[in-house]
Design an enzyme around this catalytic site. Sequence first.
Site, PDB file in Angstrom:
ATOM      1  N   ASP A 124       1.030  -1.273   0.072  1.00 50.54           N
ATOM      2  CA  ASP A 124      -0.154  -0.092   0.026  1.00 50.54           C
ATOM      3  C   ASP A 124       1.025   1.204   0.050  1.00 50.54           C
ATOM      4  OD1 ASP A 124      -2.206   1.754   0.683  1.00 50.54           O
ATOM      5  OD2 ASP A 124      -1.477   1.614   2.853  1.00 50.54           O
ATOM      6  N   ASP A 308      -1.991  -0.424   5.745  1.00 52.92           N
ATOM      7  CA  ASP A 308      -2.305   0.279   7.020  1.00 52.92           C
ATOM      8  C   ASP A 308      -3.676   0.403   7.394  1.00 52.92           C
ATOM      9  OD1 ASP A 308      -2.091   2.335   5.352  1.00 52.92           O
ATOM     10  OD2 ASP A 308      -2.297   3.673   6.830  1.00 52.92           O
TER      11      ASP A 308
HETATM   12  O1  LIG Z   1      -4.420   3.043  -0.377  1.00 50.90           O
HETATM   13  P1  LIG Z   1      -3.736   4.249   0.197  1.00 50.90           P
HETATM   14  O2  LIG Z   1      -2.660   4.473  -0.901  1.00 50.90           O
HETATM   15  O3  LIG Z   1      -3.365   4.112   1.772  1.00 50.90           O
HETATM   16  O4  LIG Z   1      -4.620   5.671  -0.080  1.00 50.90           O
HETATM   17  C1  LIG Z   1      -5.585   5.960   0.965  1.00 50.90           C
HETATM   18  C2  LIG Z   1      -5.763   7.347   1.058  1.00 50.90           C
HETATM   19  O5  LIG Z   1      -4.395   7.823   1.404  1.00 50.90           O
HETATM   20  C3  LIG Z   1      -4.283   9.289   1.264  1.00 50.90           C
HETATM   21  O6  LIG Z   1      -4.976   9.800   2.231  1.00 50.90           O
HETATM   22  C4  LIG Z   1      -4.347   9.174   3.591  1.00 50.90           C
HETATM   23  O7  LIG Z   1      -3.057   9.930   3.606  1.00 50.90           O
HETATM   24  C5  LIG Z   1      -2.756  11.389   3.776  1.00 50.90           C
HETATM   25  C6  LIG Z   1      -1.362  11.757   3.530  1.00 50.90           C
HETATM   26  O8  LIG Z   1      -0.408  11.260   4.479  1.00 50.90           O
HETATM   27  C7  LIG Z   1      -3.472  11.805   5.038  1.00 50.90           C
HETATM   28  O9  LIG Z   1      -3.538  13.215   4.912  1.00 50.90           O
HETATM   29  C8  LIG Z   1      -4.921  11.649   4.829  1.00 50.90           C
HETATM   30  O10 LIG Z   1      -5.680  11.704   6.266  1.00 50.90           O
HETATM   31  C9  LIG Z   1      -4.951   9.856   4.521  1.00 50.90           C
HETATM   32  O11 LIG Z   1      -6.275   9.302   4.655  1.00 50.90           O
HETATM   33  C10 LIG Z   1      -4.936   9.866   0.006  1.00 50.90           C
HETATM   34  O12 LIG Z   1      -4.810  11.271  -0.064  1.00 50.90           O
HETATM   35  C11 LIG Z   1      -6.472   9.433  -0.056  1.00 50.90           C
HETATM   36  O13 LIG Z   1      -7.041  10.056  -1.153  1.00 50.90           O
HETATM   37  C12 LIG Z   1      -6.506   7.951  -0.165  1.00 50.90           C
HETATM   38  O14 LIG Z   1      -7.684   7.384  -0.484  1.00 50.90           O
END
Ligand SMILES: O=P(O)(O)OC[C@H]1O[C@H](O[C@H]2O[C@H](CO)[C@@H](O)[C@H](O)[C@H]2O)[C@H](O)[C@@H](O)[C@@H]1O
Length: 377
Positions: A124, A308
């Site tokens: 991921d 995660d």
């Molecule tokens: O499947 P992933 O690669 O884990 O993506 C899931 C989401 O990740 C990102 O958001 C998350 O990380 C951000 C940066 O650290 C944080 O600000 C946010 O609160 C987290 O949810 C991404 O920006 C999302 O669009 C994805 O859905």
Amino acid sequence: MDLKSTNVSPVLTDPAVINKSRLGIHSSLLPYAQSGASFSSDMLTIPRKKPGKLDDVRSNGWLDAMKSSSPPSKKILKNCNVEVALDDSDVAYCSWMLSYPSALNSFEKIINRARNKKMVMFLDYDGTLSPIVDDPDRAFMSDEMRSAVMDVAKYIPTAIISGRSRDKVYDLVGLTELYYAGSHGMDIMCPVKDSVSANASNCIKFTDQQVFRTLVDKTNDIKGAKVESHKFCASVHYRNVDEKNWSTIAQIVHDILKDFPHLRLTHGRKVLEVRPVIDWNKGKAVEFLLESLGLCNSDDVLPIYIGDDTSDEDAFKVLREGNRGYGILVSSVPKDTKAFFSLRDTSEVKQFLKSLVRWKERSGLLKCNTKNDKEEY
Ligand SMILES: O=P(O)(O)OC[C@H]1O[C@H](O[C@H]2O[C@H](CO)[C@@H](O)[C@H](O)[C@H]2O)[C@H](O)[C@@H](O)[C@@H]1O
């Protein structure tokens, strides 16, 4: 790395392609499409499976899910055996680790099982390769992590599976030798050397501009809210929104979704993820990639998935079922999970990847020495 089917975009490419299952996605994988599903030229429209009552974000559990979605990370003592005063949460974490042991401490066990098998690595992005930060546009992975991933990919077929769009996660990782699955696995690309085209031209735009614009417009007045478009999905972030406004943002998204029955909501880490109602997720992407790589025979293959977030649980589940491989949850707090092992944070992920590389290098050297010995005698 050979990919049998190159240039893949498994779910949402050309409707005709989907219907003919040319890419190996059997129609049975689309249970929501059993009746009344249709594709327009630029929009996937599938009726919601069970149109539930979605009137109040407090009563339907959205708000509770939002509150528990991303507990603040806690520095946990590395070794739970040390004799120092532990607070309640340390004790809870240590006892949770009895069920989900550290993948670092269990490294021998993992490589013993991997012996004589082909390993496949699924990673991921956010919270696994890059630490969670307030601004999603600044979620960069370190150079050291990048080179660890690059080294792993020299020995083990490696795929990144992210909720972000494939283009965005590719820009962030920047390694051509990997497989990339964006939009929670809905958009897959094999390494650039095998296939240059990413199929962007004929992809169906799930989050047509109307949905995305509506989400942006309606959340515009909420300080700290941010909407990202990921081609097939959209993310509405509330990490920087005052908690007293969380119910407002939830209600807004909830009300918008009422007008788009082909979309549904899932919860990520302080993010509301809007995605199409189709039976496709990171678990299906793992199965698809294993099949495409000709690696779905579980006797010869050991897939490992490190992630995660809630969306990674679909992949953990696939690996746990039939004891196919190992899910590794990255978390510094106890969580309900289908993973087998745990890692505390991104720095432990990096350590784990480096250990794999060292092990592969050593086994390469050993093989080489054994061969030379044979030649000498
Ligand atoms: O499947 P992933 O690669 O884990 O993506 C899931 C989401 O990740 C990102 O958001 C998350 O990380 C951000 C940066 O650290 C944080 O600000 C946010 O609160 C987290 O949810 C991404 O920006 C999302 O669009 C994805 O859905």
